[in-house]
Design an enzyme around this catalytic site. Structure first.
Site, mmCIF file in Angstrom:
data_model
loop_
_atom_site.group_PDB
_atom_site.id
_atom_site.type_symbol
_atom_site.label_atom_id
_atom_site.label_comp_id
_atom_site.label_asym_id
_atom_site.label_seq_id
_atom_site.Cartn_x
_atom_site.Cartn_y
_atom_site.Cartn_z
ATOM 1 N N CYS A 49 -4.183 -7.573 0.569
ATOM 2 C CA CYS A 49 -3.780 -6.429 1.399
ATOM 3 C C CYS A 49 -3.422 -6.874 2.819
ATOM 4 N N CYS A 54 -0.427 -4.670 1.645
ATOM 5 C CA CYS A 54 -0.313 -3.389 2.364
ATOM 6 C C CYS A 54 0.113 -3.534 3.834
ATOM 7 N N LYS A 57 3.513 -5.394 4.619
ATOM 8 C CA LYS A 57 4.530 -4.524 3.999
ATOM 9 C C LYS A 57 4.781 -3.277 4.842
ATOM 10 N N TYR A 105 -11.728 -9.981 10.470
ATOM 11 C CA TYR A 105 -12.504 -9.995 9.221
ATOM 12 C C TYR A 105 -13.597 -11.064 9.283
ATOM 13 N N TYR A 183 5.855 -0.140 -7.942
ATOM 14 C CA TYR A 183 5.573 0.038 -6.514
ATOM 15 C C TYR A 183 6.296 -1.029 -5.689
ATOM 16 N N GLU A 187 9.406 -0.470 -3.138
ATOM 17 C CA GLU A 187 9.130 -0.592 -1.705
ATOM 18 C C GLU A 187 9.985 -1.691 -1.065
ATOM 19 N N GLY A 271 4.898 -6.940 -11.902
ATOM 20 C CA GLY A 271 3.476 -6.757 -12.164
ATOM 21 C C GLY A 271 2.626 -7.913 -11.697
ATOM 22 N N THR A 320 -6.087 -0.767 -2.516
ATOM 23 C CA THR A 320 -7.142 -1.193 -1.603
ATOM 24 C C THR A 320 -8.277 -0.172 -1.478
ATOM 25 N N ALA A 354 0.401 6.435 -2.306
ATOM 26 C CA ALA A 354 1.721 6.565 -1.677
ATOM 27 C C ALA A 354 2.559 5.358 -2.065
ATOM 28 N N HIS A 449 3.607 25.466 11.633
ATOM 29 C CA HIS A 449 5.048 25.624 11.760
ATOM 30 C C HIS A 449 5.569 24.996 13.038
ATOM 31 N N GLU A 454 4.003 22.484 5.645
ATOM 32 C CA GLU A 454 3.686 23.906 5.445
ATOM 33 C C GLU A 454 4.246 24.430 4.125
HETATM 34 P P1 FAD Z 1 -7.619 -9.359 -3.118
HETATM 35 O O1 FAD Z 1 -7.365 -8.587 -1.884
HETATM 36 O O2 FAD Z 1 -6.468 -9.920 -3.851
HETATM 37 O O3 FAD Z 1 -8.612 -10.538 -2.706
HETATM 38 C C1 FAD Z 1 -8.994 -11.544 -3.596
HETATM 39 C C2 FAD Z 1 -9.353 -12.784 -2.797
HETATM 40 O O4 FAD Z 1 -10.053 -13.703 -3.636
HETATM 41 C C3 FAD Z 1 -8.129 -13.561 -2.276
HETATM 42 O O5 FAD Z 1 -8.220 -13.704 -0.880
HETATM 43 C C4 FAD Z 1 -8.196 -14.918 -2.986
HETATM 44 O O6 FAD Z 1 -7.750 -15.980 -2.170
HETATM 45 C C5 FAD Z 1 -9.682 -15.034 -3.271
HETATM 46 N N1 FAD Z 1 -10.019 -15.892 -4.403
HETATM 47 C C6 FAD Z 1 -9.518 -15.827 -5.665
HETATM 48 N N2 FAD Z 1 -10.143 -16.720 -6.454
HETATM 49 C C7 FAD Z 1 -11.060 -17.361 -5.685
HETATM 50 C C8 FAD Z 1 -12.040 -18.373 -5.948
HETATM 51 N N3 FAD Z 1 -12.215 -18.884 -7.172
HETATM 52 N N4 FAD Z 1 -12.808 -18.804 -4.923
HETATM 53 C C9 FAD Z 1 -12.665 -18.288 -3.668
HETATM 54 N N5 FAD Z 1 -11.781 -17.311 -3.377
HETATM 55 C C10 FAD Z 1 -11.000 -16.851 -4.380
HETATM 56 N N6 FAD Z 1 -2.669 -1.182 -2.032
HETATM 57 C C11 FAD Z 1 -2.734 -0.028 -1.324
HETATM 58 O O7 FAD Z 1 -3.726 0.703 -1.448
HETATM 59 N N7 FAD Z 1 -1.734 0.328 -0.464
HETATM 60 C C12 FAD Z 1 -0.646 -0.438 -0.272
HETATM 61 O O8 FAD Z 1 0.239 -0.089 0.513
HETATM 62 C C13 FAD Z 1 -0.539 -1.648 -1.009
HETATM 63 N N8 FAD Z 1 0.536 -2.447 -0.843
HETATM 64 C C14 FAD Z 1 0.603 -3.623 -1.538
HETATM 65 C C15 FAD Z 1 1.721 -4.413 -1.357
HETATM 66 C C16 FAD Z 1 1.837 -5.598 -2.051
HETATM 67 C C17 FAD Z 1 3.052 -6.449 -1.850
HETATM 68 C C18 FAD Z 1 0.789 -6.006 -2.930
HETATM 69 C C19 FAD Z 1 0.891 -7.308 -3.671
HETATM 70 C C20 FAD Z 1 -0.331 -5.219 -3.117
HETATM 71 C C21 FAD Z 1 -0.430 -4.015 -2.426
HETATM 72 N N9 FAD Z 1 -1.526 -3.172 -2.587
HETATM 73 C C22 FAD Z 1 -1.596 -1.994 -1.894
HETATM 74 C C23 FAD Z 1 -2.623 -3.517 -3.509
HETATM 75 C C24 FAD Z 1 -3.826 -4.103 -2.750
HETATM 76 O O9 FAD Z 1 -3.377 -5.162 -1.934
HETATM 77 C C25 FAD Z 1 -4.867 -4.612 -3.745
HETATM 78 O O10 FAD Z 1 -5.230 -3.573 -4.632
HETATM 79 C C26 FAD Z 1 -6.138 -5.101 -3.031
HETATM 80 O O11 FAD Z 1 -5.847 -6.122 -2.117
HETATM 81 C C27 FAD Z 1 -7.158 -5.610 -4.055
HETATM 82 O O12 FAD Z 1 -8.289 -6.118 -3.392
HETATM 83 P P2 FAD Z 1 -9.254 -7.159 -4.114
HETATM 84 O O13 FAD Z 1 -10.439 -7.299 -3.215
HETATM 85 O O14 FAD Z 1 -9.495 -6.750 -5.504
HETATM 86 O O15 FAD Z 1 -8.450 -8.528 -4.189
HETATM 87 P P1 NDP Z 2 3.836 -2.345 -11.333
HETATM 88 O O1 NDP Z 2 2.975 -2.444 -12.531
HETATM 89 O O2 NDP Z 2 3.714 -1.157 -10.461
HETATM 90 O O3 NDP Z 2 5.363 -2.459 -11.775
HETATM 91 C C1 NDP Z 2 5.824 -3.520 -12.554
HETATM 92 C C2 NDP Z 2 7.283 -3.265 -12.877
HETATM 93 O O4 NDP Z 2 7.833 -4.383 -13.522
HETATM 94 C C3 NDP Z 2 7.482 -2.069 -13.817
HETATM 95 O O5 NDP Z 2 8.629 -1.373 -13.423
HETATM 96 C C4 NDP Z 2 7.687 -2.736 -15.173
HETATM 97 O O6 NDP Z 2 8.509 -1.983 -16.017
HETATM 98 C C5 NDP Z 2 8.423 -4.011 -14.758
HETATM 99 N N1 NDP Z 2 8.224 -5.109 -15.696
HETATM 100 C C6 NDP Z 2 7.065 -5.564 -16.219
HETATM 101 N N2 NDP Z 2 7.303 -6.619 -17.012
HETATM 102 C C7 NDP Z 2 8.638 -6.839 -16.993
HETATM 103 C C8 NDP Z 2 9.490 -7.785 -17.631
HETATM 104 N N3 NDP Z 2 8.999 -8.702 -18.440
HETATM 105 N N4 NDP Z 2 10.816 -7.710 -17.393
HETATM 106 C C9 NDP Z 2 11.325 -6.763 -16.576
HETATM 107 N N5 NDP Z 2 10.569 -5.834 -15.947
HETATM 108 C C10 NDP Z 2 9.234 -5.880 -16.161
HETATM 109 O O7 NDP Z 2 3.563 -3.703 -10.545
HETATM 110 P P2 NDP Z 2 3.959 -4.189 -9.101
HETATM 111 O O8 NDP Z 2 4.126 -5.643 -9.238
HETATM 112 O O9 NDP Z 2 5.051 -3.374 -8.534
HETATM 113 O O10 NDP Z 2 2.633 -3.873 -8.276
HETATM 114 C C11 NDP Z 2 1.346 -4.232 -8.745
HETATM 115 C C12 NDP Z 2 0.338 -3.208 -8.313
HETATM 116 O O11 NDP Z 2 0.049 -3.366 -6.914
HETATM 117 C C13 NDP Z 2 0.828 -1.777 -8.428
HETATM 118 O O12 NDP Z 2 0.666 -1.266 -9.731
HETATM 119 C C14 NDP Z 2 -0.050 -1.070 -7.436
HETATM 120 O O13 NDP Z 2 -1.272 -0.716 -8.033
HETATM 121 C C15 NDP Z 2 -0.285 -2.111 -6.355
HETATM 122 N N6 NDP Z 2 0.596 -1.819 -5.219
HETATM 123 C C16 NDP Z 2 0.345 -0.675 -4.509
HETATM 124 C C17 NDP Z 2 1.165 -0.312 -3.488
HETATM 125 C C18 NDP Z 2 0.886 0.951 -2.746
HETATM 126 O O14 NDP Z 2 -0.205 1.472 -2.854
HETATM 127 N N7 NDP Z 2 1.834 1.473 -1.985
HETATM 128 C C19 NDP Z 2 2.306 -1.120 -3.093
HETATM 129 C C20 NDP Z 2 2.469 -2.314 -3.889
HETATM 130 C C21 NDP Z 2 1.634 -2.632 -4.916
HETATM 131 P P3 NDP Z 2 7.940 -0.764 -16.913
HETATM 132 O O15 NDP Z 2 7.678 0.359 -15.974
HETATM 133 O O16 NDP Z 2 9.033 -0.527 -17.864
HETATM 134 O O17 NDP Z 2 6.679 -1.282 -17.544
#
Ligand code: FAD
Ligand code: NDP
Length: 464
Positions: A49, A54, A57, A105, A183, A187, A271, A320, A354, A449, A454
């Site tokens: 994140c 997050c 982004k 952090y 997502y 985005e 994904g 997150t 969102a 308003h 609203e």
């Molecule tokens: P993470 O935040 O992924 O943390 C896992 C940590 O574990 C990492 O720092 C990694 O280095 C560490 N780690 C892994 N293996 C080991 C190991 N063996 N030893 C030591 N350290 C290790 N969510 C939202 O709610 N809003 C958003 O707008 C949003 N935008 C996103 C945009 C993008 C591009 C992406 C990819 C995700 C987004 N998400 C968003 C999703 C959100 O970031 C994740 O759901 C969240 O960070 C998950 O938290 P976590 O603690 O499970 O794992």
């Molecule tokens: P998503 O699961 O949201 O989307 C994956 C997309 O890739 C889908 O459209 C899926 O299609 C497509 N796809 C999967 N496999 C293939 C393939 N083999 N070939 C072509 N297309 C494929 O994953 P993201 O990577 O976008 O994000 C991961 C997660 O991170 C999200 O689900 C969300 O929980 C979190 N996130 C949250 C955000 C937020 O809160 N604003 C922002 C960014 C990430 P199909 O739909 O047909 O399966």
């Protein structure tokens, strides 16, 4: 752990693997409650994140919105040319802010008394963690290792990037091809389009954003199209080849047609997979499910009783605030006796979310299709309009708002919006919906308003 009793036979009461959203929250809370806690992190503190999710982004999304704002300001009397984007400056400023957050952090963990251990942690067994040459004995292990982007097998896969690389691209990608319809794909397509790239998004499905309300899916595709994103639906990438003109991308559509595109960058947003490799989980006896995610019960306990898991590594709702919520529940569960708190479980109903597309999507509760399936008779209230701002801005952007009401109980069970600040607006309504607000309560609520919000309390006639 009981009362203030210590376990001198273990180095730590709780060992958290992963310093992301879930891990940091759990470690801090447990330490604040008197547990002896260690946290292992192999990369930058804050996890996905903070570093590649997050936060950067959303910063880039703010940057992208300025393009619209400069354009729209002319209708409000502002004259003169719009400034141009200095991509290097944006990257530098973002990196500085992220570094500041990494420090915050670290500081929060240190001041709570958490021992931070840098490096890769593996499980030897349910009470032993290995890091390089060091071995720690621990009463409880919490796996919070998150997830990683996954790219399917495609010819030319070595030329593509994932969201992890998008924040630091050099140079700025003038031609961006985005693969996926979730997502991240939506985005990043919106954001880079706003920043000035020419963006094509290729998605295999009929509509983007599987799982969202169908109206929302259709509406956002049209709105993104208006902003300049070219969306190719029902299409898949067949091959990517490096040429002197750029990356050549061959795309096949479902009816057998083919097209060829040139791009500077190809982003695969198809994904994410849970980070469970190389942790020693299976050897230690921690069961994984078919998706490779750690399997947990309602208390986030794995098949190995002393090992728990939260967040993206369990591959449920990858958000997150969900990881944070799970962290707090698991700590209350593990340390409840220290604080007198009763164990509780987390509800996954009415989790708001969102999508930071341009315009944003905000949603909470059921889609129309899911609501009909679950509740049977459902009334649909729908409003689509041009926001007041756009009467002068010159923008063709429209806003969609939709409410789904369970006829039997009059409860509002779905609330969806596509429009500016949808995430900000929907957060408040999510509280009302968690509290079980009925349509009658919405109707008796006075609007503010003039706002777009609203409209949610003034929709009177169902459309279905
Ligand atoms: P993470 O935040 O992924 O943390 C896992 C940590 O574990 C990492 O720092 C990694 O280095 C560490 N780690 C892994 N293996 C080991 C190991 N063996 N030893 C030591 N350290 C290790 N969510 C939202 O709610 N809003 C958003 O707008 C949003 N935008 C996103 C945009 C993008 C591009 C992406 C990819 C995700 C987004 N998400 C968003 C999703 C959100 O970031 C994740 O759901 C969240 O960070 C998950 O938290 P976590 O603690 O499970 O794992
Ligand atoms: P998503 O699961 O949201 O989307 C994956 C997309 O890739 C889908 O459209 C899926 O299609 C497509 N796809 C999967 N496999 C293939 C393939 N083999 N070939 C072509 N297309 C494929 O994953 P993201 O990577 O976008 O994000 C991961 C997660 O991170 C999200 O689900 C969300 O929980 C979190 N996130 C949250 C955000 C937020 O809160 N604003 C922002 C960014 C990430 P199909 O739909 O047909 O399966």
């Amino acid at each position: 752990m009981k009362g203030n009793e210590r376990m001198p036979d273990f180095d730590f009461d709780l060992f958290v693997i992963g310093g992301g959203s879930g891990g940091v929250r759990a470690a801090r809370m447990a330490a604040q409650r008197g547990a002896r806690v260690a946290l292992a992190e192999v990369a930058a503190m804050g996890g996905t994140c903070v570093n590649v999710g997050c936060i950067p982004k959303k910063l880039y999304s703010y940057a992208a919105h300025y393009a619209d704002a400069f354009e729209e300001s002319h209708g409000f009397g502002w004259v003169g040319n719009a400034p141009v984007l200095d991509w290097e400056l944006l990257k530098t400023n973002r990196a500085r802010e992220i570094a500041r957050l990494n420090g915050v952090y670290n500081q929060l963990l240190n001041s709570s008394g958490v021992k931070i251990i840098t490096g890769w942690a593996t499980l030897r067994d349910g009470h032993t963690v290995q890091m390089d040459q060091q071995t720690f004995t621990v009463k409880t292990i919490l796996i919070a290792t998150g997830g990683t982007p996954t790219v399917p097998a495609v010819s030319g896969r070595e030329h593509v990037v994932t969201s992890d690389q998008m924040f630091d691209l050099t140079p700025f990608p003038q031609r961006l091809l985005v693969v996926g319809g979730g997502y991240i794909a939506c985005e990043f397509a919106s954001i880079f389009n706003g920043l000035g790239a020419s963006v094509t998004q290729v998605h295999r499905g009929e509509k983007v954003l599987t799982g969202f309300d169908d109206d929302v899916r259709q509406f956002i595709a049209a709105e993104m199209g208006k902003t300049g994103v070219t969306l190719q639906l029902n299409s898949e990438v067949a091959a990517i080849t490096k040429t002197a003109e750029g990356l050549q991308v061959d795309v096949k559509d479902r009816s057998g047609g083919t097209s060829r595109l040139l791009a500077d960058t190809v982003l695969y947003a198809t994904g994410r997979v849970p980070n469970t490799n190389g942790l020693g989980l299976e050897a230690a006896g921690v069961a994984l499910n078919a998706k490779g995610a750690v399997e947990v019960n309602a208390h986030y306990q794995t098949s190995l009783p002393s090992v728990y898991a939260i967040g993206d590594v369990t591959a449920r709702l990858q958000l997150t605030p969900v990881a944070l919520g799970e962290a707090m529940v698991v700590v209350d569960h593990l340390l409840g006796a220290l604080t007198g708190k009763k164990p509780r479980s987390m509800s996954y109903e009415f989790v708001p979310t969102a999508v930071f597309t341009h315009p944003n999507i905000g949603t909470v509760g059921y889609s129309e299709a899911d609501a009909r399936q679950k509740f049977g008779k459902v009334s649909v209230y729908r409003s689509e309009f041009k926001a007041l701002k756009h009467t002068l801005s010159g923008s063709a952007e429209r806003t969609l708002m939709k409410l789904l009401v369970d006829d039997a109980s009059d409860r509002v069970v779905g609330l969806h919006m596509v429009g500016p600040d949808a995430g900000e607006i929907v957060q408040g309504f999510a509280v009302a919906m968690k509290a079980g607000a009925t349509k009658a309560v919405f109707d008796s609520t006075i609007g503010i308003h003039p706002t777009a919000a609203e409209e949610f309390v003034t929709m009177r006639e169902p459309v279905a």
